[in-house]
Write a protein that holds these residues in place. Sequence first.
Motif: not given
Length: 183
Positions: A90, A94-95, A97-99, A101-102, A106, A111, A115
């Motif tokens: 999990s 999370f890590l 998907s955050s990387l 997205t960033l 963005y 990031s 990734f």
Amino acid sequence: MDIYDSVFELIDMRSFSNLWYWIVLAVMWSSASHWVLGVPYDVVQRARNQLNNGQSDQSRDALNDLEDLVRLNINRMTYISDLSGLWLMSFLFFLLSSLFTLGFVYRLEFSQALFLLLFPLSVVILLTVRKALEIHRDSPARADLINHLGRLRFQTQLIGMFSILVTSMWGMYQNISAMVLGI
């Protein structure tokens, strides 16, 4: 111009144009392909040579060493996966998907770089845990164990080569884009 501007101009703090990023990428994949299931691949090669030639390697039994190292590392991996595998998975998703997205939504280059390092390595880790569970379940003979480790190393090397290719292409694209835009 002060000393900080000179240093940052010399080093270039962007990820894909930084030499240290590429050194980390090369060392990471070199280490990942050398340590198969936590066992150095030279131990696997010595065991394979001993199995094929029937010779002892300087009065040490390389096959027993290989089996002991694999048993220790597999027991450790299966214990960790049984105890906290769901939580680790999990956190990893999370890590990543955050990387993602960033980095790619963005457009944060740091990031993106992280990734492109961590995503393929997480695939290798998942393959390794899967192979550890398979070996723990099946308890293969010595020759089959060596073949399992050889296939896992080959898969790791393929993922590493593809990862280096994709990362270098994306890094070149980012560097060319930065030159054209004058960033």
